[in-house]
Design a protein around this motif. Sequence first.
Motif, PDB file in Angstrom:
ATOM      1  N   SER A 127       0.824  -1.209   0.000  1.00 23.64           N
ATOM      2  CA  SER A 127       0.000   0.000   0.000  1.00 23.64           C
ATOM      3  C   SER A 127       0.856   1.255   0.000  1.00 23.64           C
ATOM      4  CB  SER A 127      -0.938   0.016   1.208  1.00 23.64           C
ATOM      5  OG  SER A 127      -0.212  -0.036   2.417  1.00 23.64           O
ATOM      6  N   GLY A 128       0.339   2.257  -0.670  1.00 21.54           N
ATOM      7  CA  GLY A 128       0.966   3.571  -0.681  1.00 21.54           C
ATOM      8  C   GLY A 128       0.175   4.507   0.221  1.00 21.54           C
ATOM      9  N   ASN A 129       0.339   5.761   0.001  1.00 21.13           N
ATOM     10  CA  ASN A 129      -0.336   6.796   0.761  1.00 21.13           C
ATOM     11  C   ASN A 129      -1.838   6.801   0.458  1.00 21.13           C
ATOM     12  OD1 ASN A 129      -0.854   9.218   2.157  1.00 21.13           O
ATOM     13  ND2 ASN A 129      -0.405  10.438   0.343  1.00 21.13           N
ATOM     14  N   THR A 130      -2.666   6.873   1.498  1.00 20.41           N
ATOM     15  CA  THR A 130      -4.106   7.059   1.338  1.00 20.41           C
ATOM     16  C   THR A 130      -4.414   8.525   1.588  1.00 20.41           C
ATOM     17  OG1 THR A 130      -4.620   4.808   2.036  1.00 20.41           O
ATOM     18  CG2 THR A 130      -6.380   6.436   2.264  1.00 20.41           C
ATOM     19  N   PHE A 131      -5.182   9.138   0.670  1.00 21.88           N
ATOM     20  CA  PHE A 131      -5.587  10.525   0.901  1.00 21.88           C
ATOM     21  C   PHE A 131      -6.959  10.785   0.300  1.00 21.88           C
ATOM     22  CE2 PHE A 131      -3.286  10.965  -3.155  1.00 21.88           C
ATOM     23  CZ  PHE A 131      -4.204  11.684  -3.915  1.00 21.88           C
ATOM     24  N   PHE A 132      -7.602  11.829   0.828  1.00 20.27           N
ATOM     25  CA  PHE A 132      -8.898  12.299   0.351  1.00 20.27           C
ATOM     26  C   PHE A 132      -8.896  13.818   0.373  1.00 20.27           C
ATOM     27  CE2 PHE A 132      -9.516   8.186   2.346  1.00 20.27           C
ATOM     28  CZ  PHE A 132     -10.103   7.487   1.307  1.00 20.27           C
ATOM     29  N   SER A 133      -9.533  14.418  -0.626  1.00 17.39           N
ATOM     30  CA  SER A 133      -9.610  15.879  -0.705  1.00 17.39           C
ATOM     31  C   SER A 133     -10.967  16.358  -0.209  1.00 17.39           C
ATOM     32  CB  SER A 133      -9.404  16.337  -2.149  1.00 17.39           C
ATOM     33  OG  SER A 133      -8.110  15.973  -2.584  1.00 17.39           O
ATOM     34  N   HIS A 134     -10.942  17.482   0.510  1.00 18.32           N
ATOM     35  CA  HIS A 134     -12.167  18.071   1.052  1.00 18.32           C
ATOM     36  C   HIS A 134     -11.860  19.501   1.505  1.00 18.32           C
ATOM     37  CE1 HIS A 134     -15.918  18.512   3.193  1.00 18.32           C
ATOM     38  NE2 HIS A 134     -15.297  18.609   4.368  1.00 18.32           N
ATOM     39  N   ASP A 135     -12.776  20.407   1.201  1.00 16.54           N
ATOM     40  CA  ASP A 135     -12.644  21.811   1.612  1.00 16.54           C
ATOM     41  C   ASP A 135     -11.308  22.430   1.188  1.00 16.54           C
ATOM     42  OD1 ASP A 135     -15.158  22.196   2.673  1.00 16.54           O
ATOM     43  OD2 ASP A 135     -14.551  21.728   4.736  1.00 16.54           O
ATOM     44  N   GLY A 136     -10.836  22.062   0.002  1.00 16.44           N
ATOM     45  CA  GLY A 136      -9.606  22.641  -0.526  1.00 16.44           C
ATOM     46  C   GLY A 136      -8.340  22.097   0.083  1.00 16.44           C
ATOM     47  N   HIS A 137      -8.440  21.046   0.901  1.00 17.77           N
ATOM     48  CA  HIS A 137      -7.269  20.433   1.544  1.00 17.77           C
ATOM     49  C   HIS A 137      -7.172  18.967   1.152  1.00 17.77           C
ATOM     50  CE1 HIS A 137      -6.730  23.916   4.187  1.00 17.77           C
ATOM     51  NE2 HIS A 137      -8.024  23.849   4.424  1.00 17.77           N
ATOM     52  N   GLN A 138      -5.966  18.457   1.189  1.00 15.99           N
ATOM     53  CA  GLN A 138      -5.753  17.029   0.988  1.00 15.99           C
ATOM     54  C   GLN A 138      -5.369  16.436   2.341  1.00 15.99           C
ATOM     55  OE1 GLN A 138      -2.272  14.962  -1.093  1.00 15.99           O
ATOM     56  NE2 GLN A 138      -3.835  15.123  -2.710  1.00 15.99           N
TER      57      GLN A 138
ATOM     58  N   SER B  66     -11.689  19.626  -5.933  1.00 17.80           N
ATOM     59  CA  SER B  66     -10.915  19.652  -7.168  1.00 17.80           C
ATOM     60  C   SER B  66      -9.414  19.613  -6.902  1.00 17.80           C
ATOM     61  CB  SER B  66     -11.237  20.908  -7.975  1.00 17.80           C
ATOM     62  OG  SER B  66     -10.418  20.975  -9.120  1.00 17.80           O
ATOM     63  N   SER B  67      -8.725  18.843  -7.749  1.00 23.43           N
ATOM     64  CA  SER B  67      -7.259  18.802  -7.658  1.00 23.43           C
ATOM     65  C   SER B  67      -6.644  19.885  -8.540  1.00 23.43           C
ATOM     66  CB  SER B  67      -6.740  17.442  -8.103  1.00 23.43           C
ATOM     67  OG  SER B  67      -6.974  17.269  -9.488  1.00 23.43           O
ATOM     68  N   HIS B  68      -7.469  20.537  -9.383  1.00 21.50           N
ATOM     69  CA  HIS B  68      -7.036  21.575 -10.322  1.00 21.50           C
ATOM     70  C   HIS B  68      -6.006  21.060 -11.324  1.00 21.50           C
ATOM     71  CE1 HIS B  68      -9.305  24.414  -7.962  1.00 21.50           C
ATOM     72  NE2 HIS B  68      -8.666  23.995  -6.881  1.00 21.50           N
ATOM     73  N   ASP B  69      -6.035  19.739 -11.576  1.00 21.86           N
ATOM     74  CA  ASP B  69      -5.111  19.128 -12.522  1.00 21.86           C
ATOM     75  C   ASP B  69      -5.804  17.900 -13.111  1.00 21.86           C
ATOM     76  OD1 ASP B  69      -3.095  17.817 -13.908  1.00 21.86           O
ATOM     77  OD2 ASP B  69      -1.717  17.717 -12.209  1.00 21.86           O
ATOM     78  N   VAL B  70      -6.005  17.874 -14.423  1.00 19.19           N
ATOM     79  CA  VAL B  70      -6.726  16.764 -15.053  1.00 19.19           C
ATOM     80  C   VAL B  70      -5.986  15.439 -14.925  1.00 19.19           C
ATOM     81  CG1 VAL B  70      -7.982  18.215 -16.692  1.00 19.19           C
ATOM     82  CG2 VAL B  70      -5.781  17.234 -17.350  1.00 19.19           C
ATOM     83  N   ASN B  71      -4.719  15.463 -14.573  1.00 23.96           N
ATOM     84  CA  ASN B  71      -3.958  14.233 -14.408  1.00 23.96           C
ATOM     85  C   ASN B  71      -3.805  13.819 -12.952  1.00 23.96           C
ATOM     86  OD1 ASN B  71      -3.386  13.629 -17.161  1.00 23.96           O
ATOM     87  ND2 ASN B  71      -1.999  15.376 -17.159  1.00 23.96           N
ATOM     88  N   SER B  72      -4.547  14.455 -12.062  1.00 24.75           N
ATOM     89  CA  SER B  72      -4.499  14.116 -10.641  1.00 24.75           C
ATOM     90  C   SER B  72      -5.859  13.595 -10.195  1.00 24.75           C
ATOM     91  CB  SER B  72      -4.120  15.344  -9.810  1.00 24.75           C
ATOM     92  OG  SER B  72      -2.807  15.746 -10.104  1.00 24.75           O
TER      93      SER B  72
END
Length: 164
Positions: free
Chosen positions: A44-55, A123-129
């Motif tokens: 496993s690698g890093n687990t993350f979730f985006s919310h309220d402009g933060h990761q 939003s990640s503001h990057d179509v590749n993210s």
Amino acid sequence: MFLILCLLALNCAAHGTQSKFYVDIDNKTSSFRLLVDSKPWLVSGNTFFSHDGHQYSTADQTLKLLIVASETGEDQVGRWHKTAFDYQGGTLSVKTSIKTYDTPQLPLAIFSQTYIGPATNTSSHDVNSVISSFPSFRTLPSENLGYLSYAGDMVGYKKLSIGR
């Protein structure tokens, strides 16, 4: 949203026998390893979730593991075991799980993630993210075990990656 990692082609060509597939889970850290014939294949690698402009991430400990729960059962596919992880990042609650089947003819792991309540400004503001990362995998040098990964716009062919 769910991801099915279906490992139907895990056969030892040289021996003509089926490989043993297993998911080893650390309930304290929510890390896991996919093993084939007792050898680590993916970790496993890093687990993350985006919310309220933060990761919110397990890497920087802003994503907190709250609860780990396990259950077993049986369905039309066969006997299974599921481990579920409840995370909190800011005001966002997310549940992830790893469900594995005990059917030797069908080595199968189902990874799922569910946002509990609304997630805003993701939003990640990057179509590749991506806005979330579960499951995420790192590779380890291993004998004859490869991977195929799609990435890019709409998970297309743009950033295809194949390796061993």
